[in-house]
Design a protein around this motif. Structure first.
Motif, PDB file in Angstrom:
ATOM      1  N   LYS A  31      42.477  41.595  51.790  1.00 42.94           N
ATOM      2  CA  LYS A  31      41.772  42.512  50.885  1.00 42.94           C
ATOM      3  C   LYS A  31      40.298  42.141  50.821  1.00 42.94           C
ATOM      4  CE  LYS A  31      45.656  42.976  47.741  1.00 42.94           C
ATOM      5  NZ  LYS A  31      46.110  42.673  46.380  1.00 42.94           N
ATOM      6  N   THR A  32      39.491  43.120  50.436  1.00 43.25           N
ATOM      7  CA  THR A  32      38.090  42.823  50.158  1.00 43.25           C
ATOM      8  C   THR A  32      38.022  42.214  48.753  1.00 43.25           C
ATOM      9  OG1 THR A  32      37.636  44.966  49.172  1.00 43.25           O
ATOM     10  CG2 THR A  32      37.322  44.784  51.547  1.00 43.25           C
ATOM     11  N   PRO A  33      36.968  41.460  48.451  1.00 45.89           N
ATOM     12  CA  PRO A  33      36.854  40.920  47.092  1.00 45.89           C
ATOM     13  C   PRO A  33      36.905  42.012  46.019  1.00 45.89           C
ATOM     14  CG  PRO A  33      35.328  39.795  48.519  1.00 45.89           C
ATOM     15  CD  PRO A  33      35.922  40.919  49.325  1.00 45.89           C
ATOM     16  N   TRP A  34      36.272  43.152  46.271  1.00 47.32           N
ATOM     17  CA  TRP A  34      36.259  44.230  45.282  1.00 47.32           C
ATOM     18  C   TRP A  34      37.661  44.806  45.076  1.00 47.32           C
ATOM     19  CZ3 TRP A  34      33.556  45.436  41.373  1.00 47.32           C
ATOM     20  CH2 TRP A  34      33.703  46.675  40.764  1.00 47.32           C
ATOM     21  N   LYS A  35      38.413  44.987  46.168  1.00 52.19           N
ATOM     22  CA  LYS A  35      39.773  45.528  46.062  1.00 52.19           C
ATOM     23  C   LYS A  35      40.664  44.553  45.305  1.00 52.19           C
ATOM     24  CE  LYS A  35      43.223  48.241  46.970  1.00 52.19           C
ATOM     25  NZ  LYS A  35      43.586  49.178  45.937  1.00 52.19           N
ATOM     26  N   SER A  36      40.459  43.271  45.518  1.00 54.55           N
ATOM     27  CA  SER A  36      41.232  42.266  44.799  1.00 54.55           C
ATOM     28  C   SER A  36      40.959  42.336  43.297  1.00 54.55           C
ATOM     29  CB  SER A  36      40.891  40.874  45.333  1.00 54.55           C
ATOM     30  OG  SER A  36      41.605  39.895  44.661  1.00 54.55           O
ATOM     31  N   ILE A  37      39.698  42.514  42.917  1.00 54.44           N
ATOM     32  CA  ILE A  37      39.340  42.651  41.499  1.00 54.44           C
ATOM     33  C   ILE A  37      39.994  43.887  40.898  1.00 54.44           C
ATOM     34  CG2 ILE A  37      37.422  43.157  39.923  1.00 54.44           C
ATOM     35  CD1 ILE A  37      35.715  41.335  41.738  1.00 54.44           C
ATOM     36  N   LEU A  38      39.941  45.017  41.618  1.00 53.82           N
ATOM     37  CA  LEU A  38      40.538  46.246  41.096  1.00 53.82           C
ATOM     38  C   LEU A  38      42.053  46.140  40.968  1.00 53.82           C
ATOM     39  CD1 LEU A  38      38.471  49.037  42.860  1.00 53.82           C
ATOM     40  CD2 LEU A  38      38.254  48.173  40.538  1.00 53.82           C
ATOM     41  N   ASP A  39      42.701  45.491  41.927  1.00 53.23           N
ATOM     42  CA  ASP A  39      44.151  45.302  41.840  1.00 53.23           C
ATOM     43  C   ASP A  39      44.520  44.443  40.638  1.00 53.23           C
ATOM     44  OD1 ASP A  39      44.502  46.833  44.092  1.00 53.23           O
ATOM     45  OD2 ASP A  39      44.876  45.134  45.436  1.00 53.23           O
ATOM     46  N   THR A  40      43.744  43.387  40.393  1.00 54.19           N
ATOM     47  CA  THR A  40      43.994  42.532  39.234  1.00 54.19           C
ATOM     48  C   THR A  40      43.786  43.317  37.942  1.00 54.19           C
ATOM     49  OG1 THR A  40      43.277  40.597  40.488  1.00 54.19           O
ATOM     50  CG2 THR A  40      43.344  40.378  38.096  1.00 54.19           C
ATOM     51  N   TRP A  41      42.752  44.153  37.907  1.00 49.20           N
ATOM     52  CA  TRP A  41      42.492  44.957  36.713  1.00 49.20           C
ATOM     53  C   TRP A  41      43.641  45.931  36.443  1.00 49.20           C
ATOM     54  CZ3 TRP A  41      41.347  50.298  36.139  1.00 49.20           C
ATOM     55  CH2 TRP A  41      40.985  50.658  34.848  1.00 49.20           C
ATOM     56  N   GLU A  42      44.199  46.532  37.495  1.00 47.39           N
ATOM     57  CA  GLU A  42      45.311  47.468  37.309  1.00 47.39           C
ATOM     58  C   GLU A  42      46.560  46.766  36.800  1.00 47.39           C
ATOM     59  OE1 GLU A  42      45.827  49.466  41.025  1.00 47.39           O
ATOM     60  OE2 GLU A  42      43.951  50.590  40.821  1.00 47.39           O
ATOM     61  N   ASN A  44      46.638  43.609  35.217  1.00 47.11           N
ATOM     62  CA  ASN A  44      46.383  42.851  33.982  1.00 47.11           C
ATOM     63  C   ASN A  44      45.048  43.245  33.367  1.00 47.11           C
ATOM     64  OD1 ASN A  44      48.720  41.106  34.340  1.00 47.11           O
ATOM     65  ND2 ASN A  44      47.565  40.192  36.015  1.00 47.11           N
ATOM     66  N   PRO A  45      44.951  44.428  32.783  1.00 45.97           N
ATOM     67  CA  PRO A  45      43.656  44.842  32.220  1.00 45.97           C
ATOM     68  C   PRO A  45      43.200  43.982  31.046  1.00 45.97           C
ATOM     69  CG  PRO A  45      45.369  46.428  31.682  1.00 45.97           C
ATOM     70  CD  PRO A  45      45.976  45.439  32.627  1.00 45.97           C
ATOM     71  N   GLU A  46      44.104  43.236  30.440  1.00 41.89           N
ATOM     72  CA  GLU A  46      43.707  42.393  29.310  1.00 41.89           C
ATOM     73  C   GLU A  46      42.821  41.226  29.742  1.00 41.89           C
ATOM     74  OE1 GLU A  46      47.669  40.895  30.833  1.00 41.89           O
ATOM     75  OE2 GLU A  46      46.888  42.858  30.310  1.00 41.89           O
ATOM     76  N   TYR A  47      42.769  40.919  31.030  1.00 44.29           N
ATOM     77  CA  TYR A  47      41.900  39.858  31.539  1.00 44.29           C
ATOM     78  C   TYR A  47      40.432  40.268  31.559  1.00 44.29           C
ATOM     79  CZ  TYR A  47      46.100  37.551  33.438  1.00 44.29           C
ATOM     80  OH  TYR A  47      47.313  36.945  33.603  1.00 44.29           O
TER      81      TYR A  47
END
Length: 61
Positions: A31-42, A44-47
């Motif tokens: 994954k790209t760093p940005w895609k990894s951030i978006l996947d984590t947000w989807e 665990n949005p509480e992070y």
């Protein structure tokens, strides 16, 4: 190497954008760093304090 500070800033900005949005990393399982951030947000949005999509520049920016 660079004629002035603005040339360095422009080159560094272009490099960081290519790295964060286009470069796929083995450490992130392809994954790209940005895609990894978006996947984590989807998952665990509480992070996050804010939606990371709000930091992208749109067509009218």
């Amino acid at each position: 190497m660079y004629a002035n500070h603005n040339q360095l800033k422009t080159h560094l900005h272009a490099y960081l954008m290519a790295y964060n949005f286009a470069k796929r990393l083995k450490a992130l399982k392809g994954k790209t760093p940005w895609k990894s951030i978006l996947d984590t947000w989807e998952k665990n949005p509480e992070y996050f304090n804010t939606n990371p999509n709000h930091f992208l520049l749109g067509l009218n920016s």
